[in-house]
Design a protein around this motif. Sequence first.
Motif, short mmCIF file in Angstrom:
data_model
loop_
_atom_site.label_atom_id
_atom_site.label_comp_id
_atom_site.label_asym_id
_atom_site.label_seq_id
_atom_site.Cartn_x
_atom_site.Cartn_y
_atom_site.Cartn_z
N ARG A 293 3.66 1.35 -1.57
CA ARG A 293 4.43 1.19 -2.80
C ARG A 293 5.91 0.88 -2.53
O ARG A 293 6.79 1.27 -3.27
CB ARG A 293 4.26 2.41 -3.70
CG ARG A 293 2.83 2.55 -4.21
CD ARG A 293 2.69 3.65 -5.24
NE ARG A 293 1.41 3.59 -5.89
CZ ARG A 293 0.33 4.23 -5.47
NH1 ARG A 293 0.38 4.97 -4.39
NH2 ARG A 293 -0.80 4.13 -6.13
N ASP B 65 -7.29 4.75 -10.58
CA ASP B 65 -5.93 4.47 -11.07
C ASP B 65 -5.96 3.46 -12.21
O ASP B 65 -5.23 3.61 -13.20
CB ASP B 65 -5.05 3.96 -9.93
CG ASP B 65 -4.79 5.00 -8.85
OD1 ASP B 65 -5.07 6.20 -9.06
OD2 ASP B 65 -4.32 4.59 -7.77
N ILE B 66 -6.79 2.44 -12.09
CA ILE B 66 -6.89 1.43 -13.14
C ILE B 66 -7.53 2.02 -14.39
O ILE B 66 -7.11 1.73 -15.51
CB ILE B 66 -7.63 0.18 -12.63
CG1 ILE B 66 -6.79 -0.50 -11.54
CG2 ILE B 66 -7.92 -0.80 -13.77
CD1 ILE B 66 -7.52 -1.58 -10.77
N HIS C 97 5.15 -5.37 -9.69
CA HIS C 97 5.57 -3.98 -9.57
C HIS C 97 7.09 -3.82 -9.63
O HIS C 97 7.57 -2.71 -9.88
CB HIS C 97 5.03 -3.37 -8.28
CG HIS C 97 3.56 -3.07 -8.34
ND1 HIS C 97 3.06 -1.94 -8.93
CD2 HIS C 97 2.49 -3.77 -7.90
CE1 HIS C 97 1.74 -1.95 -8.86
NE2 HIS C 97 1.37 -3.06 -8.24
N ASP D 80 -8.34 3.17 -6.20
CA ASP D 80 -7.72 2.15 -7.05
C ASP D 80 -8.44 2.04 -8.39
O ASP D 80 -7.80 1.90 -9.43
CB ASP D 80 -7.73 0.79 -6.36
CG ASP D 80 -6.83 0.74 -5.14
OD1 ASP D 80 -5.89 1.54 -5.05
OD2 ASP D 80 -7.09 -0.11 -4.27
N TYR E 52 0.82 -1.20 0.00
CA TYR E 52 0.00 0.00 0.00
C TYR E 52 0.86 1.26 0.00
O TYR E 52 0.44 2.30 -0.49
CB TYR E 52 -0.95 0.01 1.19
CG TYR E 52 -1.93 -1.14 1.21
CD1 TYR E 52 -2.27 -1.84 0.05
CD2 TYR E 52 -2.51 -1.55 2.39
CE1 TYR E 52 -3.15 -2.89 0.07
CE2 TYR E 52 -3.41 -2.62 2.42
CZ TYR E 52 -3.72 -3.28 1.25
OH TYR E 52 -4.59 -4.34 1.27
N GLY F 14 -8.69 -5.79 -14.69
CA GLY F 14 -8.51 -5.13 -13.41
C GLY F 14 -9.77 -4.40 -12.98
O GLY F 14 -10.15 -4.44 -11.80
N ARG G 139 -8.80 -6.84 -4.84
CA ARG G 139 -8.10 -5.56 -5.04
C ARG G 139 -6.68 -5.80 -5.55
O ARG G 139 -6.23 -5.16 -6.49
CB ARG G 139 -8.08 -4.80 -3.72
CG ARG G 139 -7.37 -3.48 -3.77
CD ARG G 139 -7.31 -2.87 -2.39
NE ARG G 139 -6.81 -1.51 -2.42
CZ ARG G 139 -6.33 -0.89 -1.38
NH1 ARG G 139 -6.29 -1.48 -0.20
NH2 ARG G 139 -5.89 0.34 -1.49
N VAL H 228 -1.18 -3.65 -14.00
CA VAL H 228 0.26 -3.56 -14.24
C VAL H 228 0.68 -4.47 -15.39
O VAL H 228 1.58 -4.14 -16.16
CB VAL H 228 1.05 -3.89 -12.95
CG1 VAL H 228 2.54 -4.02 -13.22
CG2 VAL H 228 0.81 -2.82 -11.89
N TYR I 87 -10.79 1.62 -2.41
CA TYR I 87 -11.00 0.85 -3.63
C TYR I 87 -11.44 1.74 -4.78
O TYR I 87 -11.14 1.48 -5.94
CB TYR I 87 -12.03 -0.26 -3.39
CG TYR I 87 -11.55 -1.39 -2.50
CD1 TYR I 87 -10.53 -1.22 -1.55
CD2 TYR I 87 -12.13 -2.63 -2.58
CE1 TYR I 87 -10.13 -2.25 -0.73
CE2 TYR I 87 -11.72 -3.68 -1.76
CZ TYR I 87 -10.72 -3.49 -0.85
OH TYR I 87 -10.32 -4.51 -0.04
N VAL J 269 2.14 -9.82 -6.43
CA VAL J 269 1.89 -8.39 -6.63
C VAL J 269 3.21 -7.62 -6.60
O VAL J 269 3.47 -6.78 -7.46
CB VAL J 269 0.90 -7.85 -5.58
CG1 VAL J 269 0.74 -6.34 -5.72
CG2 VAL J 269 -0.45 -8.54 -5.70
N TRP K 46 -4.91 -4.80 -9.23
CA TRP K 46 -3.63 -4.09 -9.43
C TRP K 46 -2.74 -4.86 -10.40
O TRP K 46 -2.18 -4.29 -11.32
CB TRP K 46 -2.88 -3.97 -8.13
CG TRP K 46 -3.37 -3.03 -7.11
CD1 TRP K 46 -4.47 -2.21 -7.16
CD2 TRP K 46 -2.77 -2.79 -5.84
NE1 TRP K 46 -4.58 -1.51 -6.00
CE2 TRP K 46 -3.55 -1.83 -5.17
CE3 TRP K 46 -1.65 -3.30 -5.20
CZ2 TRP K 46 -3.25 -1.37 -3.89
CZ3 TRP K 46 -1.35 -2.84 -3.93
CH2 TRP K 46 -2.14 -1.89 -3.29
#
Length: 168
Positions: free
Chosen positions: A12, A126-127, A50, A123, A10, A98, A83, A91, A120, A46, A87
């Motif tokens: 990053r 962002d997606i 990243h 998120d 969370y 997603g 969730r 990515v 969420y 995950v 992500w």
Amino acid sequence: LHHNGLFALYRRRHDEAWDRARELAAIAEENEYPVWRTLATVVEGVATSHLGDPETGRTMTERGIELYQGLTAPPVFWSDLLRLRAWVHGVAGQPERGLELIDEAIAIVGPPEAMSGALYRIDRGDILRMLPDPGHEAAEEGYVAAAGGARKSGLNLIELRALTALVG
């Protein structure tokens, strides 16, 4: 270790998340804890995504999800797993998938006034921005809903995160 790994994701801090996942996996293997081994696989997947290997990370995450679905495990983790899958698919260049996953998670966690509901929706925005034809307007609507919900609930840091996403 699992929750520390999630917290690192969370924030990053993907290298830290990867380390926590590997530690958890070793302990889970040694003690035959299948739920924790499965969750370690997801967090590691995950983090791997990243850290520059999105396809391997997506494959690991999906393997972890398959294992999880075969276990008698607490349902409390399911929305977070959705969730994380969202992500990873974003990515890995599959933002459409997603979006399906984050929408399924949002249906579980509820309105933006709930902490998870606000997070969420951030998120989701962002997606949406990862799409080939980015849905900036829809992303902005999600960020505004998240900020408003967080404000109503006194979740100041989540409100700040949503507002920051609006200008990002």
